[in-house]
Design a protein around this motif. Structure first.
Motif, PDB file in Angstrom:
ATOM      1  N   UNK A  73      18.138   6.298  -6.219  1.00  0.00           N
ATOM      2  CA  UNK A  73      18.380   7.374  -5.249  1.00  0.00           C
ATOM      3  C   UNK A  73      17.089   7.737  -4.522  1.00  0.00           C
ATOM      4  N   UNK A  74      15.996   7.837  -5.289  1.00  0.00           N
ATOM      5  CA  UNK A  74      14.710   8.229  -4.717  1.00  0.00           C
ATOM      6  C   UNK A  74      14.199   7.286  -3.657  1.00  0.00           C
ATOM      7  N   UNK A  75      14.558   6.009  -3.740  1.00  0.00           N
ATOM      8  CA  UNK A  75      14.116   5.021  -2.745  1.00  0.00           C
ATOM      9  C   UNK A  75      14.665   5.311  -1.353  1.00  0.00           C
ATOM     10  N   UNK A  76      15.682   6.129  -1.272  1.00  0.00           N
ATOM     11  CA  UNK A  76      16.296   6.440   0.014  1.00  0.00           C
ATOM     12  C   UNK A  76      15.786   7.739   0.620  1.00  0.00           C
ATOM     13  N   UNK A  77      14.888   8.437  -0.086  1.00  0.00           N
ATOM     14  CA  UNK A  77      14.416   9.743   0.365  1.00  0.00           C
ATOM     15  C   UNK A  77      12.932   9.708   0.725  1.00  0.00           C
ATOM     16  N   UNK A  78      12.583  10.164   1.931  1.00  0.00           N
ATOM     17  CA  UNK A  78      11.170  10.208   2.294  1.00  0.00           C
ATOM     18  C   UNK A  78      10.371  11.001   1.261  1.00  0.00           C
ATOM     19  N   UNK A  79       9.133  10.654   1.089  1.00  0.00           N
ATOM     20  CA  UNK A  79       8.170  11.223   0.147  1.00  0.00           C
ATOM     21  C   UNK A  79       8.546  10.869  -1.292  1.00  0.00           C
TER      22      UNK A  79
ATOM     23  N   UNK B  28       6.706   8.122  -4.468  1.00  0.00           N
ATOM     24  CA  UNK B  28       6.130   8.570  -5.731  1.00  0.00           C
ATOM     25  C   UNK B  28       7.038   8.421  -6.946  1.00  0.00           C
ATOM     26  N   UNK B  29       8.287   8.012  -6.784  1.00  0.00           N
ATOM     27  CA  UNK B  29       9.225   7.953  -7.909  1.00  0.00           C
ATOM     28  C   UNK B  29       8.807   6.914  -8.953  1.00  0.00           C
ATOM     29  N   UNK B  30       8.013   5.936  -8.569  1.00  0.00           N
ATOM     30  CA  UNK B  30       7.556   4.920  -9.519  1.00  0.00           C
ATOM     31  C   UNK B  30       6.657   5.513 -10.602  1.00  0.00           C
ATOM     32  N   UNK B  31       5.903   6.531 -10.255  1.00  0.00           N
ATOM     33  CA  UNK B  31       4.987   7.143 -11.221  1.00  0.00           C
ATOM     34  C   UNK B  31       5.727   7.752 -12.409  1.00  0.00           C
ATOM     35  N   UNK B  32       6.694   8.645 -12.204  1.00  0.00           N
ATOM     36  CA  UNK B  32       7.410   9.175 -13.369  1.00  0.00           C
ATOM     37  C   UNK B  32       8.238   8.121 -14.090  1.00  0.00           C
ATOM     38  N   UNK B  33       8.684   7.086 -13.374  1.00  0.00           N
ATOM     39  CA  UNK B  33       9.402   5.994 -14.049  1.00  0.00           C
ATOM     40  C   UNK B  33       8.473   5.299 -15.033  1.00  0.00           C
ATOM     41  N   UNK B  34       7.230   5.095 -14.636  1.00  0.00           N
ATOM     42  CA  UNK B  34       6.243   4.503 -15.538  1.00  0.00           C
ATOM     43  C   UNK B  34       5.893   5.435 -16.680  1.00  0.00           C
ATOM     44  N   UNK B  35       5.704   6.713 -16.367  1.00  0.00           N
ATOM     45  CA  UNK B  35       5.381   7.704 -17.394  1.00  0.00           C
ATOM     46  C   UNK B  35       6.502   7.770 -18.430  1.00  0.00           C
ATOM     47  N   UNK B  36       7.749   7.715 -17.977  1.00  0.00           N
ATOM     48  CA  UNK B  36       8.901   7.786 -18.883  1.00  0.00           C
ATOM     49  C   UNK B  36       9.121   6.481 -19.647  1.00  0.00           C
TER      50      UNK B  36
ATOM     51  N   UNK C 169       0.832  -1.210   0.000  1.00  0.00           N
ATOM     52  CA  UNK C 169       0.000   0.000   0.000  1.00  0.00           C
ATOM     53  C   UNK C 169       0.864   1.258   0.000  1.00  0.00           C
ATOM     54  N   UNK C 170       1.870   1.295   0.854  1.00  0.00           N
ATOM     55  CA  UNK C 170       2.745   2.474   0.939  1.00  0.00           C
ATOM     56  C   UNK C 170       3.417   2.761  -0.394  1.00  0.00           C
ATOM     57  N   UNK C 171       3.890   1.726  -1.054  1.00  0.00           N
ATOM     58  CA  UNK C 171       4.609   1.916  -2.318  1.00  0.00           C
ATOM     59  C   UNK C 171       3.684   2.149  -3.495  1.00  0.00           C
ATOM     60  N   UNK C 172       2.407   1.849  -3.316  1.00  0.00           N
ATOM     61  CA  UNK C 172       1.407   2.112  -4.354  1.00  0.00           C
ATOM     62  C   UNK C 172       0.769   3.486  -4.128  1.00  0.00           C
ATOM     63  N   UNK C 173       1.450   4.351  -3.394  1.00  0.00           N
ATOM     64  CA  UNK C 173       1.042   5.745  -3.161  1.00  0.00           C
ATOM     65  C   UNK C 173      -0.166   5.889  -2.239  1.00  0.00           C
ATOM     66  N   UNK C 174      -0.423   4.886  -1.419  1.00  0.00           N
ATOM     67  CA  UNK C 174      -1.473   4.976  -0.401  1.00  0.00           C
ATOM     68  C   UNK C 174      -0.761   5.354   0.894  1.00  0.00           C
ATOM     69  N   UNK C 175      -1.248   6.366   1.594  1.00  0.00           N
ATOM     70  CA  UNK C 175      -0.490   6.883   2.748  1.00  0.00           C
ATOM     71  C   UNK C 175      -0.432   5.946   3.953  1.00  0.00           C
ATOM     72  N   UNK C 176       0.439   4.969   3.858  1.00  0.00           N
ATOM     73  CA  UNK C 176       0.765   4.079   4.966  1.00  0.00           C
ATOM     74  C   UNK C 176       2.258   4.284   5.204  1.00  0.00           C
ATOM     75  N   UNK C 177       2.643   4.796   6.348  1.00  0.00           N
ATOM     76  CA  UNK C 177       4.051   5.146   6.557  1.00  0.00           C
ATOM     77  C   UNK C 177       4.956   3.944   6.822  1.00  0.00           C
ATOM     78  N   UNK C 178       5.915   3.740   5.927  1.00  0.00           N
ATOM     79  CA  UNK C 178       6.909   2.687   6.147  1.00  0.00           C
ATOM     80  C   UNK C 178       7.710   2.990   7.402  1.00  0.00           C
ATOM     81  N   UNK C 179       7.769   4.267   7.769  1.00  0.00           N
ATOM     82  CA  UNK C 179       8.506   4.692   8.954  1.00  0.00           C
ATOM     83  C   UNK C 179       7.860   4.174  10.238  1.00  0.00           C
ATOM     84  N   UNK C 180       6.647   3.658  10.140  1.00  0.00           N
ATOM     85  CA  UNK C 180       5.979   3.036  11.265  1.00  0.00           C
ATOM     86  C   UNK C 180       5.920   1.517  11.094  1.00  0.00           C
ATOM     87  N   UNK C 181       5.615   1.068   9.885  1.00  0.00           N
ATOM     88  CA  UNK C 181       5.456  -0.365   9.610  1.00  0.00           C
ATOM     89  C   UNK C 181       6.736  -1.141   9.893  1.00  0.00           C
TER      90      UNK C 181
END
Length: 182
Positions: free
Chosen positions: A111-117, A121-129, A19-31
């Motif tokens: 790089x984006x996988x290491x940065x909060x927020x 969302x980095x998967x979206x532009x990767x798909x768009x590109x 859910x978190x990685x599919x852009x649903x606000x579930x914080x990995x910082x808690x899970x």
């Protein structure tokens, strides 16, 4: 969330990270820290393996990232801008991810996988590109391992003290509130 993870263990970690990685606000910082704390025995009768918590978190992160990648790939940027608000996706989130991807290309995924927020969302532009699925998966997996392992490791280090953490934040909150009114 604690009850869900304690009850369903690795499956709960996997689903929440999807859910978190599919852009649903579930914080990995808690899970992930909670999974790590359960691995350390934070809740009696609910002991997990730290390695398997990390594996479940990484697998969920990759699976959810592919969902977001597919939305970007086949839904396109116009669909994301139109309906993204329903998933709490703000224009500035998408714009930041697009800038990152434009500047760094496929490395932006790593790089984006290491940065909060940005990591969410980095998967979206990767798909768009039109980033190739296999390359996307490799960069995503390599990039999310340190994040998930560090968060789970932090929870493991806290271990049985997990229940005391919210109380520590109350004291800080009271000080901050007191300072704001002075």
């Amino acid at each position: 969330m604690q009850h869900f993870i304690a009850t369903y263990g690795y499956l709960a970690v996997f689903l929440l990270m999807v859910a978190e990685s599919a852009c649903i606000p579930v914080p990995s910082e808690l899970v992930m820290p909670l999974g790590g704390a359960l691995a350390a025995g934070a809740v009696a009768g609910h002991r997990l393996s730290l390695t398997l918590v990390i594996v479940a978190g990484v697998a969920g992160n990759v699976a959810g990232s592919y969902v977001a990648w597919a939305v970007g790939r086949w839904g396109g940027q116009s669909a994301l801008r139109r309906w993204g608000g329903r998933l709490w996706l703000r224009e500035d989130h998408l714009d930041a991810a697009n800038r990152w991807f434009g500047r760094y290309g496929p490395r932006a995924v790593l790089i984006g996988r290491l940065l909060p927020v940005v990591r969410t969302f980095i998967s979206l532009p990767a798909g768009i590109a039109g980033m190739r699925p296999l390359r996307f998966g490799v960069y995503t997996t390599i990039g999310c391992i340190p994040w998930t392992a560090a968060l789970a490791g932090a929870g493991y280090a806290v271990g049985a003290s997990w229940q005391q953490i919210p109380n520590a934040f109350h004291a800080v909150t009271y000080v901050e509130i007191g300072r704001a009114h002075v």
